[in-house]
Design a protein around this motif. Structure first.
Motif, PDB file in Angstrom:
ATOM      1  N   LEU A 134     116.391  53.611 -60.006  1.00 16.35           N
ATOM      2  CA  LEU A 134     116.181  53.291 -58.587  1.00 16.35           C
ATOM      3  C   LEU A 134     114.952  54.019 -58.055  1.00 16.35           C
ATOM      4  O   LEU A 134     114.172  53.457 -57.282  1.00 16.35           O
ATOM      5  CB  LEU A 134     117.429  53.652 -57.775  1.00 16.35           C
ATOM      6  CG  LEU A 134     118.658  52.795 -58.068  1.00 16.35           C
ATOM      7  CD1 LEU A 134     119.900  53.379 -57.386  1.00 16.35           C
ATOM      8  CD2 LEU A 134     118.451  51.344 -57.629  1.00 16.35           C
ATOM      9  N   LEU A 164     111.821  52.316 -59.108  1.00 20.02           N
ATOM     10  CA  LEU A 164     111.601  51.063 -58.373  1.00 20.02           C
ATOM     11  C   LEU A 164     111.316  51.287 -56.886  1.00 20.02           C
ATOM     12  O   LEU A 164     111.042  50.334 -56.161  1.00 20.02           O
ATOM     13  CB  LEU A 164     112.841  50.160 -58.515  1.00 20.02           C
ATOM     14  CG  LEU A 164     113.170  49.697 -59.947  1.00 20.02           C
ATOM     15  CD1 LEU A 164     114.511  48.966 -59.965  1.00 20.02           C
ATOM     16  CD2 LEU A 164     112.068  48.799 -60.509  1.00 20.02           C
ATOM     17  N   SER A 165     111.365  52.531 -56.440  1.00 20.31           N
ATOM     18  CA  SER A 165     111.315  52.800 -54.993  1.00 20.31           C
ATOM     19  C   SER A 165     109.892  52.978 -54.462  1.00 20.31           C
ATOM     20  O   SER A 165     109.695  53.621 -53.438  1.00 20.31           O
ATOM     21  CB  SER A 165     112.127  54.057 -54.669  1.00 20.31           C
ATOM     22  OG  SER A 165     111.445  55.220 -55.127  1.00 20.31           O
ATOM     23  N   LEU A 211     106.918  48.432 -57.688  1.00 20.10           N
ATOM     24  CA  LEU A 211     107.628  47.157 -57.486  1.00 20.10           C
ATOM     25  C   LEU A 211     106.714  45.979 -57.796  1.00 20.10           C
ATOM     26  O   LEU A 211     107.136  45.000 -58.406  1.00 20.10           O
ATOM     27  CB  LEU A 211     108.122  47.057 -56.034  1.00 20.10           C
ATOM     28  CG  LEU A 211     109.446  47.750 -55.708  1.00 20.10           C
ATOM     29  CD1 LEU A 211     109.707  47.677 -54.211  1.00 20.10           C
ATOM     30  CD2 LEU A 211     110.603  47.121 -56.475  1.00 20.10           C
ATOM     31  N   LYS A 222     122.788  47.603 -68.726  1.00 21.66           N
ATOM     32  CA  LYS A 222     123.214  48.826 -68.047  1.00 21.66           C
ATOM     33  C   LYS A 222     123.581  48.572 -66.583  1.00 21.66           C
ATOM     34  O   LYS A 222     124.538  49.145 -66.069  1.00 21.66           O
ATOM     35  CB  LYS A 222     122.085  49.871 -68.077  1.00 21.66           C
ATOM     36  CG  LYS A 222     121.719  50.403 -69.430  1.00 21.66           C
ATOM     37  CD  LYS A 222     122.599  51.568 -69.883  1.00 21.66           C
ATOM     38  CE  LYS A 222     122.455  52.799 -69.035  1.00 21.66           C
ATOM     39  NZ  LYS A 222     123.111  53.982 -69.642  1.00 21.66           N
ATOM     40  N   PHE A 223     122.766  47.760 -65.916  1.00 24.21           N
ATOM     41  CA  PHE A 223     122.893  47.610 -64.459  1.00 24.21           C
ATOM     42  C   PHE A 223     122.838  46.127 -64.106  1.00 24.21           C
ATOM     43  O   PHE A 223     121.880  45.644 -63.469  1.00 24.21           O
ATOM     44  CB  PHE A 223     121.768  48.367 -63.747  1.00 24.21           C
ATOM     45  CG  PHE A 223     121.531  49.753 -64.278  1.00 24.21           C
ATOM     46  CD1 PHE A 223     122.553  50.698 -64.251  1.00 24.21           C
ATOM     47  CD2 PHE A 223     120.318  50.119 -64.811  1.00 24.21           C
ATOM     48  CE1 PHE A 223     122.350  51.984 -64.744  1.00 24.21           C
ATOM     49  CE2 PHE A 223     120.107  51.400 -65.312  1.00 24.21           C
ATOM     50  CZ  PHE A 223     121.120  52.338 -65.278  1.00 24.21           C
ATOM     51  N   SER A 224     123.879  45.426 -64.480  1.00 27.44           N
ATOM     52  CA  SER A 224     123.895  43.971 -64.350  1.00 27.44           C
ATOM     53  C   SER A 224     123.554  43.504 -62.931  1.00 27.44           C
ATOM     54  O   SER A 224     124.171  43.938 -61.956  1.00 27.44           O
ATOM     55  CB  SER A 224     125.277  43.454 -64.757  1.00 27.44           C
ATOM     56  OG  SER A 224     125.326  42.066 -64.590  1.00 27.44           O
ATOM     57  N   GLY A 225     122.569  42.629 -62.834  1.00 27.82           N
ATOM     58  CA  GLY A 225     122.216  42.039 -61.545  1.00 27.82           C
ATOM     59  C   GLY A 225     121.215  42.840 -60.738  1.00 27.82           C
ATOM     60  O   GLY A 225     120.661  42.324 -59.759  1.00 27.82           O
ATOM     61  N   LEU A 226     120.979  44.094 -61.121  1.00 30.74           N
ATOM     62  CA  LEU A 226     120.125  44.955 -60.294  1.00 30.74           C
ATOM     63  C   LEU A 226     118.681  44.472 -60.254  1.00 30.74           C
ATOM     64  O   LEU A 226     118.097  44.301 -59.168  1.00 30.74           O
ATOM     65  CB  LEU A 226     120.181  46.392 -60.818  1.00 30.74           C
ATOM     66  CG  LEU A 226     119.283  47.390 -60.067  1.00 30.74           C
ATOM     67  CD1 LEU A 226     119.745  47.550 -58.626  1.00 30.74           C
ATOM     68  CD2 LEU A 226     119.275  48.744 -60.762  1.00 30.74           C
ATOM     69  N   ALA A 275     118.262  41.287 -58.320  1.00 31.12           N
ATOM     70  CA  ALA A 275     118.367  41.502 -56.869  1.00 31.12           C
ATOM     71  C   ALA A 275     117.069  42.093 -56.321  1.00 31.12           C
ATOM     72  O   ALA A 275     116.580  41.693 -55.263  1.00 31.12           O
ATOM     73  CB  ALA A 275     119.555  42.413 -56.550  1.00 31.12           C
ATOM     74  N   VAL A 276     116.511  43.037 -57.052  1.00 31.84           N
ATOM     75  CA  VAL A 276     115.258  43.671 -56.609  1.00 31.84           C
ATOM     76  C   VAL A 276     114.128  42.648 -56.604  1.00 31.84           C
ATOM     77  O   VAL A 276     113.352  42.557 -55.645  1.00 31.84           O
ATOM     78  CB  VAL A 276     114.918  44.868 -57.519  1.00 31.84           C
ATOM     79  CG1 VAL A 276     113.486  45.334 -57.314  1.00 31.84           C
ATOM     80  CG2 VAL A 276     115.891  46.014 -57.252  1.00 31.84           C
ATOM     81  N   ALA A 286     114.613  40.126 -53.755  1.00 33.62           N
ATOM     82  CA  ALA A 286     114.333  40.734 -52.456  1.00 33.62           C
ATOM     83  C   ALA A 286     112.836  40.838 -52.240  1.00 33.62           C
ATOM     84  O   ALA A 286     112.320  40.545 -51.174  1.00 33.62           O
ATOM     85  CB  ALA A 286     114.973  42.115 -52.382  1.00 33.62           C
ATOM     86  N   GLU A 287     112.138  41.255 -53.268  1.00 30.32           N
ATOM     87  CA  GLU A 287     110.689  41.365 -53.150  1.00 30.32           C
ATOM     88  C   GLU A 287     110.058  40.019 -52.831  1.00 30.32           C
ATOM     89  O   GLU A 287     109.143  39.922 -52.035  1.00 30.32           O
ATOM     90  CB  GLU A 287     110.099  41.884 -54.455  1.00 30.32           C
ATOM     91  CG  GLU A 287     109.978  43.365 -54.508  1.00 30.32           C
ATOM     92  CD  GLU A 287     109.065  43.898 -53.420  1.00 30.32           C
ATOM     93  OE1 GLU A 287     107.864  43.994 -53.673  1.00 30.32           O
ATOM     94  OE2 GLU A 287     109.546  44.216 -52.325  1.00 30.32           O
ATOM     95  N   ASP A 306     110.277  39.264 -49.261  1.00 29.62           N
ATOM     96  CA  ASP A 306     109.408  40.067 -48.405  1.00 29.62           C
ATOM     97  C   ASP A 306     107.995  39.497 -48.335  1.00 29.62           C
ATOM     98  O   ASP A 306     107.327  39.616 -47.310  1.00 29.62           O
ATOM     99  CB  ASP A 306     109.324  41.510 -48.939  1.00 29.62           C
ATOM    100  CG  ASP A 306     110.425  42.388 -48.368  1.00 29.62           C
ATOM    101  OD1 ASP A 306     111.230  41.855 -47.590  1.00 29.62           O
ATOM    102  OD2 ASP A 306     110.475  43.580 -48.694  1.00 29.62           O
TER     103      ASP A 306
END
Lengths: 104, 104
Positions: free
Chosen positions: A19, A22-23, A28, A88-92, A95-96, A99-100, A103
């Motif tokens: 995270l 990606l922040s 991004l 590891k982080f299904s869908g993450l 989603a990112v 969302a981008e 924007d």
């Protein structure tokens, strides 16, 4: 001697670190470019940026487990570790990336 | 005089800032607690932590748009802004919460 780049093992990839990687708006945008284009020569990831800036950001992404860096001659190819992220982080990542897109 | 807490308007909530707010193990745990329990008295969000530490973390979450802080007497109630998160970054919070559950 060929440069080598360390990549974390899947079990060492942590959600907070991903995270954090990606922040940042620059990272991004790099991730979005990689998602759209597949593996990319690192110089294409930071058009107009100093090489040191590109290296800084690609290093954070690599060390978090988000990307893979593969040296090839004097270049580096960067790719997303999509399978690792998804396992590891299904869908993450989706989603990112979605969302981008909204924007922009 | 009642304390007031500033919250960002939906249009000012940015993905990098939300990801940064979520990029810390303490704050991830707070978000998970809020997702499981609904609004929580802020002192319950950081058991054993100094109040200043709890305030530091809840402030970052609030300023990023992830949580709402509602003063009530001498207490503060904290809640997740789930609708806002879902409308801005569909699937992100769920992916983060699911990943966290897998880790634990």
């Amino acid at each position: 001697m060929a440069r080598t780049y360390e990549h974390p093992e899947p079990e060492d990839v942590s959600l907070p670190r991903v995270l954090f990687a990606l922040s940042d708006p620059v990272r991004l945008e790099m991730v979005r470019t990689l998602a759209e284009r597949g593996p990319v020569n690192s110089i294409e990831l930071g058009p107009g940026m100093p090489k040191s800036t590109v290296t800084h950001h690609t290093r954070i992404l690599r060390e978090a487990g988000v990307t893979k860096t593969s040296p090839e001659g004097r270049s580096c190819w960067i790719s997303l570790r999509r399978d690792l992220m998804e396992s590891k982080f299904s869908g993450l990542l989706e989603a990112v990336l979605n969302a981008e897109s909204d924007d922009a």
